[in-house]
Design a protein around this motif. Structure first.
Motif, PDB file in Angstrom:
ATOM      1  N   PRO A 174      21.047  50.200  48.382  1.00  0.00           N
ATOM      2  CA  PRO A 174      22.135  50.848  49.134  1.00  0.00           C
ATOM      3  C   PRO A 174      22.548  50.074  50.379  1.00  0.00           C
ATOM      4  N   ALA A 175      21.575  49.561  51.121  1.00  0.00           N
ATOM      5  CA  ALA A 175      21.905  48.808  52.332  1.00  0.00           C
ATOM      6  C   ALA A 175      22.662  47.535  51.998  1.00  0.00           C
ATOM      7  N   LEU A 176      22.240  46.857  50.927  1.00  0.00           N
ATOM      8  CA  LEU A 176      22.913  45.621  50.557  1.00  0.00           C
ATOM      9  C   LEU A 176      24.336  45.886  50.079  1.00  0.00           C
ATOM     10  N   LEU A 177      24.506  46.933  49.273  1.00  0.00           N
ATOM     11  CA  LEU A 177      25.841  47.243  48.786  1.00  0.00           C
ATOM     12  C   LEU A 177      26.775  47.651  49.918  1.00  0.00           C
ATOM     13  N   CYS A 178      26.227  48.328  50.931  1.00  0.00           N
ATOM     14  CA  CYS A 178      27.036  48.678  52.096  1.00  0.00           C
ATOM     15  C   CYS A 178      27.477  47.433  52.862  1.00  0.00           C
ATOM     16  N   ALA A 179      26.640  46.404  52.814  1.00  0.00           N
ATOM     17  CA  ALA A 179      26.962  45.181  53.541  1.00  0.00           C
ATOM     18  C   ALA A 179      27.978  44.320  52.810  1.00  0.00           C
ATOM     19  N   LEU A 180      28.123  44.523  51.499  1.00  0.00           N
ATOM     20  CA  LEU A 180      29.068  43.733  50.729  1.00  0.00           C
ATOM     21  C   LEU A 180      30.483  44.292  50.869  1.00  0.00           C
ATOM     22  N   PHE A 181      31.461  43.408  50.963  1.00  0.00           N
ATOM     23  CA  PHE A 181      32.849  43.831  50.946  1.00  0.00           C
ATOM     24  C   PHE A 181      33.198  44.282  49.526  1.00  0.00           C
ATOM     25  N   PRO A 182      33.988  45.312  49.370  1.00  0.00           N
ATOM     26  CA  PRO A 182      34.350  45.751  48.014  1.00  0.00           C
ATOM     27  C   PRO A 182      35.283  44.761  47.336  1.00  0.00           C
ATOM     28  N   GLY A 183      35.200  44.720  46.006  1.00  0.00           N
ATOM     29  CA  GLY A 183      36.117  43.887  45.234  1.00  0.00           C
ATOM     30  C   GLY A 183      35.788  42.412  45.313  1.00  0.00           C
ATOM     31  N   ARG A 184      36.852  41.605  45.220  1.00  0.00           N
ATOM     32  CA  ARG A 184      36.708  40.151  45.195  1.00  0.00           C
ATOM     33  C   ARG A 184      37.314  39.520  46.428  1.00  0.00           C
ATOM     34  N   SER A 185      36.787  38.373  46.789  1.00  0.00           N
ATOM     35  CA  SER A 185      37.337  37.626  47.906  1.00  0.00           C
ATOM     36  C   SER A 185      38.773  37.205  47.598  1.00  0.00           C
ATOM     37  N   PRO A 186      39.638  37.214  48.610  1.00  0.00           N
ATOM     38  CA  PRO A 186      41.009  36.729  48.387  1.00  0.00           C
ATOM     39  C   PRO A 186      41.047  35.289  47.904  1.00  0.00           C
ATOM     40  N   ALA A 187      39.996  34.532  48.209  1.00  0.00           N
ATOM     41  CA  ALA A 187      39.958  33.124  47.806  1.00  0.00           C
ATOM     42  C   ALA A 187      39.285  32.913  46.451  1.00  0.00           C
ATOM     43  N   ALA A 188      38.789  33.988  45.846  1.00  0.00           N
ATOM     44  CA  ALA A 188      38.079  33.862  44.571  1.00  0.00           C
ATOM     45  C   ALA A 188      39.030  33.442  43.461  1.00  0.00           C
ATOM     46  N   PRO A 189      38.558  32.634  42.513  1.00  0.00           N
ATOM     47  CA  PRO A 189      39.418  32.249  41.385  1.00  0.00           C
ATOM     48  C   PRO A 189      39.745  33.461  40.510  1.00  0.00           C
ATOM     49  N   ALA A 190      40.800  33.345  39.758  1.00  0.00           N
ATOM     50  CA  ALA A 190      41.210  34.456  38.900  1.00  0.00           C
ATOM     51  C   ALA A 190      40.191  34.731  37.805  1.00  0.00           C
ATOM     52  N   VAL A 191      39.503  33.678  37.364  1.00  0.00           N
ATOM     53  CA  VAL A 191      38.507  33.808  36.295  1.00  0.00           C
ATOM     54  C   VAL A 191      37.181  33.254  36.797  1.00  0.00           C
ATOM     55  N   ASP A 192      36.102  34.024  36.624  1.00  0.00           N
ATOM     56  CA  ASP A 192      34.781  33.546  37.014  1.00  0.00           C
ATOM     57  C   ASP A 192      34.302  32.504  36.013  1.00  0.00           C
ATOM     58  N   ALA A 193      33.998  31.326  36.506  1.00  0.00           N
ATOM     59  CA  ALA A 193      33.586  30.237  35.629  1.00  0.00           C
ATOM     60  C   ALA A 193      32.068  30.098  35.627  1.00  0.00           C
ATOM     61  N   CYS A 194      31.554  29.592  34.531  1.00  0.00           N
ATOM     62  CA  CYS A 194      30.127  29.301  34.441  1.00  0.00           C
ATOM     63  C   CYS A 194      29.947  27.961  33.741  1.00  0.00           C
ATOM     64  N   LEU A 195      28.776  27.402  33.881  1.00  0.00           N
ATOM     65  CA  LEU A 195      28.474  26.124  33.249  1.00  0.00           C
ATOM     66  C   LEU A 195      28.077  26.340  31.787  1.00  0.00           C
ATOM     67  N   ASP A 196      28.714  25.618  30.914  1.00  0.00           N
ATOM     68  CA  ASP A 196      28.305  25.604  29.514  1.00  0.00           C
ATOM     69  C   ASP A 196      27.062  24.713  29.414  1.00  0.00           C
ATOM     70  N   ILE A 197      25.929  25.287  29.026  1.00  0.00           N
ATOM     71  CA  ILE A 197      24.681  24.512  28.971  1.00  0.00           C
ATOM     72  C   ILE A 197      24.264  24.218  27.533  1.00  0.00           C
ATOM     73  N   SER A 198      25.231  24.204  26.621  1.00  0.00           N
ATOM     74  CA  SER A 198      24.929  23.946  25.210  1.00  0.00           C
ATOM     75  C   SER A 198      24.298  22.572  25.007  1.00  0.00           C
ATOM     76  N   ARG A 199      24.844  21.553  25.668  1.00  0.00           N
ATOM     77  CA  ARG A 199      24.274  20.204  25.532  1.00  0.00           C
ATOM     78  C   ARG A 199      22.807  20.184  25.939  1.00  0.00           C
ATOM     79  N   LEU A 200      22.530  20.786  27.081  1.00  0.00           N
ATOM     80  CA  LEU A 200      21.162  20.792  27.601  1.00  0.00           C
ATOM     81  C   LEU A 200      20.221  21.502  26.633  1.00  0.00           C
ATOM     82  N   ARG A 201      20.661  22.636  26.097  1.00  0.00           N
ATOM     83  CA  ARG A 201      19.842  23.374  25.122  1.00  0.00           C
ATOM     84  C   ARG A 201      19.568  22.522  23.884  1.00  0.00           C
ATOM     85  N   GLN A 202      20.619  21.942  23.337  1.00  0.00           N
ATOM     86  CA  GLN A 202      20.501  21.227  22.076  1.00  0.00           C
ATOM     87  C   GLN A 202      19.663  19.958  22.192  1.00  0.00           C
ATOM     88  N   ASP A 203      19.820  19.229  23.299  1.00  0.00           N
ATOM     89  CA  ASP A 203      19.173  17.922  23.408  1.00  0.00           C
ATOM     90  C   ASP A 203      17.773  17.971  24.005  1.00  0.00           C
TER      91      ASP A 203
END
Length: 333
Positions: free
Chosen positions: A278-307
């Motif tokens: 509860p304390a942490l959630l109260c400290a977080l701003f609601p929603g997304r940052s105005p500077a946040a990208p429209a789509v959350d990106a992640c690293l594709d780690i398929s190469r690392l898994r396979q090799d």
């Protein structure tokens, strides 16, 4: 032995730990003098499996000196100028000079492989959601760190075409034991530290959790997300890239493989530290940052898994529990 430049640092210490677990000996090259990191045992130091060597990567002589005392068979190059410690051009110059020095030493020693650290930041401007190693990268960079890493990747490619076995690792947002208590790039470290500090102070979770997070320089928004990789997983991934017999690619992503939102981190801390959420959630701003990208990106780690056979072993709950336990035990950072 494997030379890990910056081996007493955050990611370096975890890489050394993972290499030792794989049966390798390690030379920990570090500009600042000091003892081995807390992840290395006294027995490993006594047995000569982990040796700290003074080393300035800009000084070829100091790097080559380590090769006179130890048979270096591979290098994981993590050392870099301190973030913000100098002007951007000086930082770029120092990091480029350090990389050239390490590659020259690798040629002289005839090492099996050099793993060069890059960053998820090189993907800035690349559309998500999954960031793949074969995606074209924009030339421009919003920050000196990804700019320097792009330079390093070009140099590494040239070295590889010249006969050196060079692999580049694009590393995501790393957090965990020995890391900075606060990062300018994501909120997870300071969320964990805020909860752990309250525990240390009074055995419970007080209002200072919210104050610590809200008082940070960069606002933390509940829905902002980033690809987070726990430090122990990152170290193991780098160790696997160093020791895998025949990697099929020259560039690999190292991350968790998904974007994790700050609210997920807060919930995981709440499960590890009852009353913290509860304390942490109260400290977080609601929603997304105005500077946040429209789509959350992640690293594709398929190469690392396979090799390499890599798969993240530390899910969010296990990682948070481990990190809180580390901090409660009085360990450094």
């Amino acid at each position: 032995m494997i030379l890990v430049t910056g081996g007493r640092g955050f990611i370096g210490a975890h890489t050394v730990r993972a290499l030792l677990d794989l049966g390798e000996g390690c030379v920990l090259g570090q500009r600042a003098a000091g003892p081995p990191p807390a992840l290395v045992t006294e027995r490993e130091v006594r047995d000569g499996r982990a040796v700290v060597e003074p080393m300035d990567c800009i000084d070829l002589g100091s790097v080559l000196a380590a090769g006179k005392r130890h048979r270096v068979t591979g290098i994981v190059h993590l050392a870099a100028a301190g973030m913000g410690a100098s002007a951007p051009l000086e930082e770029l110059s120092a990091n480029a000079a350090g990389l050239f020095t390490v590659l020259r030493a690798a040629q002289e020693w005839g090492v099996g492989r050099v793993v060069v650290a890059s960053t998820i930041g090189v993907y800035a401007g690349v559309p998500g959601p999954a960031l793949r190693e074969d995606a074209p990268l924009p030339v421009a960079s919003p920050h000196a760190i990804p700019a320097g890493k792009k330079i390093a990747e070009v140099v590494a490619d040239v070295a590889a075409s010249s006969g050196l076995d060079v692999v580049t690792a694009r590393i995501g947002a790393i957090w965990g034991p020995l890391g900075r208590p606060s990062s300018p790039f994501f909120a997870a470290p300071r969320l964990v530290h805020a909860a752990a500090q309250d525990i240390a102070a009074d055995g419970g979770v007080a209002g200072t959790v919210a104050g610590t997070v809200a008082g940070a320089a960069a606002p933390a928004y509940a829905e902002d997300a980033i690809d987070m990789c726990y430090a122990r997983d990152c170290g193991r991934a780098l160790a696997l890239l160093q020791t895998t017999a025949t990697p099929r690619h020259r560039t690999y992503n190292i991350g968790g493989g998904r974007a994790v939102a700050n609210r997920e981190v807060a919930a995981a801390i709440g499960r590890a530290v009852p009353g913290a959420e509860p304390a942490l959630l109260c400290a977080l701003f609601p929603g997304r940052s105005p500077a946040a990208p429209a789509v959350d990106a992640c690293l594709d780690i398929s190469r690392l898994r396979q090799d390499t056979g890599y798969a993240p072993e530390w899910d969010l709950d296990r990682a948070v529990t481990d990190y809180v336990g580390w901090l409660r035990a009085g360990n450094p950072r």
